[in-house]
Design a protein around this motif. Sequence first.
Motif: not given
Length: 275
Positions: A36-48
């Motif tokens: 990822m490129v930072a501040r792009c919602g990657s943590t949200v995607l993992c949790h989803a």
Amino acid sequence: RQRVSRVCAVPWAQADALAESLPEASAIGPVLFLQMVARCGSTVLCHAMEWMDIGCQSVSEPDVLGDVHEMLERGLVSRAEAVRALRTAMLLLIHRLRADTPSAPMIIIKPRSLTGVWRHCELLAEALPGMRQILQWRRIDEVIGSLDCAIRGGMPAASSRWLHAYGFDGILWRLDGDVVGDFMRRLALTLSIMVWPPLPDSVGEASASIEPPPLDAKVFAAHGALGFQVLNCVFTWHVATALGRRGLWECTLAYENLTHPSGRSAIVERLLRHL
């Protein structure tokens, strides 16, 4: 690191042999690297993906990926040594995760932003055959704005906020050995080489002696933390594009996809179906 209960020190020679004895060494199973490129919602995607109850678990920012990148960056290891270290560490990590949570065999590994780990991306196909890599991204101006808001929000002192507002916070870097400045100069040098266009073949061998124009990190450092984030984001985007042209990304996912009215669950379902 917040949930560590025990730390085991294993010599590399034994760790290598131990990793190759694991079942994942011959059949790695479902493993996804979410670059990822930072501040792009990657943590949200993992949790989803974890919340969907599909047998998925994630691990965020393993330090070893940055370590491998840094060792390669500074010429401390050969490519073969880096591949072996990466394979050993990842096999041990993946096996431990599945042993802890056998009901979630699908592993998502989310490294840090590409800026500080990108060299490991080229090694993964060799180190872990069968794994997949995807890229999650966001518009560069939105990333810079989001990072700047986070920086300002983490400044409790009025003096720090004043320095940042006028781009003077970079002055303080020199008081700490100029580690940030050194990192920016390394980014600028790598970026200069990366974006230097190849000259036409008709130029002949004379083109080999032409050096790429240096990118002056001082131009960015003069704007303090904001300048650092701009250089960081520009660098990350060029790296992501270069790696994508080499066919490393199985697919790409935009930040806007996660905020689409169709919902995150639909996006995750489409992503998993594609993979």
